[in-house]
Scaffold this motif. Structure first.
Motif, PDB file in Angstrom:
ATOM      1  N   LEU A 150      85.394  72.802 -33.363  1.00  0.00           N
ATOM      2  CA  LEU A 150      85.671  73.875 -32.420  1.00  0.00           C
ATOM      3  C   LEU A 150      86.755  73.433 -31.440  1.00  0.00           C
ATOM      4  N   SER A 152      86.577  73.218 -28.416  1.00  0.00           N
ATOM      5  CA  SER A 152      85.970  72.367 -27.394  1.00  0.00           C
ATOM      6  C   SER A 152      85.808  70.927 -27.865  1.00  0.00           C
ATOM      7  N   LEU A 233      81.250  84.621 -30.919  1.00  0.00           N
ATOM      8  CA  LEU A 233      81.846  83.887 -29.803  1.00  0.00           C
ATOM      9  C   LEU A 233      80.751  83.438 -28.834  1.00  0.00           C
ATOM     10  N   ARG A 234      79.789  84.319 -28.556  1.00  0.00           N
ATOM     11  CA  ARG A 234      78.667  83.945 -27.683  1.00  0.00           C
ATOM     12  C   ARG A 234      77.841  82.839 -28.329  1.00  0.00           C
ATOM     13  N   GLU A 236      78.874  80.643 -30.492  1.00  0.00           N
ATOM     14  CA  GLU A 236      79.670  79.416 -30.446  1.00  0.00           C
ATOM     15  C   GLU A 236      79.467  78.711 -29.105  1.00  0.00           C
ATOM     16  N   ARG A 237      79.445  79.473 -28.032  1.00  0.00           N
ATOM     17  CA  ARG A 237      79.201  78.876 -26.717  1.00  0.00           C
ATOM     18  C   ARG A 237      77.798  78.292 -26.631  1.00  0.00           C
ATOM     19  N   THR A 238      76.844  78.937 -27.293  1.00  0.00           N
ATOM     20  CA  THR A 238      75.489  78.387 -27.341  1.00  0.00           C
ATOM     21  C   THR A 238      75.473  77.037 -28.034  1.00  0.00           C
ATOM     22  N   GLU A 240      77.960  74.946 -28.300  1.00  0.00           N
ATOM     23  CA  GLU A 240      78.624  73.980 -27.421  1.00  0.00           C
ATOM     24  C   GLU A 240      77.679  73.508 -26.324  1.00  0.00           C
ATOM     25  N   ALA A 241      76.870  74.429 -25.797  1.00  0.00           N
ATOM     26  CA  ALA A 241      75.917  74.055 -24.752  1.00  0.00           C
ATOM     27  C   ALA A 241      74.835  73.130 -25.308  1.00  0.00           C
ATOM     28  N   GLU A 244      76.383  69.673 -25.670  1.00  0.00           N
ATOM     29  CA  GLU A 244      76.516  69.024 -24.367  1.00  0.00           C
ATOM     30  C   GLU A 244      75.167  68.489 -23.892  1.00  0.00           C
TER      31      GLU A 244
END
Length: 300
Positions: A150, A152, A233-234, A236-238, A240-241, A244
């Motif tokens: 990704l 990120s 997209l949402r 994908e952010r999940t 990434e979280a 992290e």
């Protein structure tokens, strides 16, 4: 689910290559699901690499997935129920040779009990033919290894049971389910997995899959879902979280247990503080790769 089980995949593609002989740590759907369910379970599987004895149902799932993969390697006219059944015995012979520890599950069973187990696998294969006619399909790939990074920097990796691509370019992701997880929990976990694959394919090919299809062979039902770009997209952010959070836990070793009904199926209760156990000493963040999935993970 046994880490390090023999990889029986035959088709692969990737966008990231190993450097210096090491594979970068990555996030797979199984390991992401583990962390969401229980960070300590993630640690036991991805960091400590604790062995787990597979169940007969998990091994049966691997067998059925392998048979269905081989089915699509046959000419269209040969993709019929009796031909698929003929693949069961030689496939089990091959798998038990590659993973001899699996045969220990049947060490105390009679030959009749083993035949009953193979018959139960045959019924799952038969159920597949009630859901679709494989003679009308030519998948682009089966047991497809996919990997992408990704923007990120998070590396995603996994295996797709089947990828169908229409002449007009539409993509369908198909996943076979043979496990006996509670339906509500199982479907939520399965859809998480399918959205993971949808994100990977979207980033690899620039196309949002038009359909994510789950085929439940135990009860002969199929569930189809159509994602869209904002949703992916949402998601994908999940992802990434989640990654992290994994990295934060990895730096400190603070992988806390999270109890749920799924604890009843956990192989590591004796080491879990929630059940009076003590985890082994934290070995530090693993190298080269805590994101790898075993063949049992992929079989579900």
């Amino acid at each position: 689910m046994a880490e390090g089980a023999i990889d029986t995949t035959t088709t692969s593609t990737a966008t990231a290559s190993p450097r210096d002989g090491l594979r970068r740590p990555a996030l797979s759907p199984s390991r992401a699901s583990d962390f969401k369910q229980c960070p300590l379970l993630y640690r036991f599987r991805a960091v400590d690499r604790l062995p787990e004895v597979p169940t007969k149902a998990q091994v049966r799932g691997t067998l059925v997935h392998s048979v269905l993969e081989q089915l699509f390697a046959l000419p269209r006219q040969e993709r019929v129920p009796h031909r698929a059944r003929e693949l069961l015995a030689p496939t089990w012979e091959r798998l038990s040779t590659e993973c001899p520890e699996w045969t220990e599950l049947f060490a105390q069973d009679s030959s009749a009990a083993v035949r009953d187990w193979l018959d139960s696998a045959a019924r799952l294969v038969d159920a597949y033919f009630e859901l679709e006619d494989p003679r009308r399909l030519d998948p682009q790939a089966c047991e497809l290894h996919v990997e992408t990074e990704l923007r990120s920097g998070v590396l995603l990796r996994g295996y797709i049971d089947r990828l169908d691509v229409a002449p007009t370019g539409e993509i369908r992701v198909v996943d076979y389910k043979t496990g006996a997880a509670p339906r509500q929990i199982g479907e939520a976990k399965a859809m998480f997995q399918m959205k993971f694959y949808a994100v990977v394919l979207w980033r690899l090919r620039g196309v949002v899959p038009s359909q994510l299809k789950l085929m439940y062979l135990t009860d002969g039902q199929a569930l189809a879902y159509t994602p869209d770009e904002p949703e992916l997209l949402r998601f994908e952010r999940t992802l990434e979280a989640i990654w992290e959070a994994i990295l934060r836990a990895g730096r400190t070793g603070d992988f806390r247990p999270s109890t749920s009904k799924l604890c009843d199926w956990c192989s590591h209760q004796a080491l879990c503080p929630s059940f009076g156990g003590t985890p082994p000493e934290y070995p530090g963040w693993p190298e080269p790769d805590p994101g790898e999935e075993s063949v049992l993970d992929r079989a579900d």
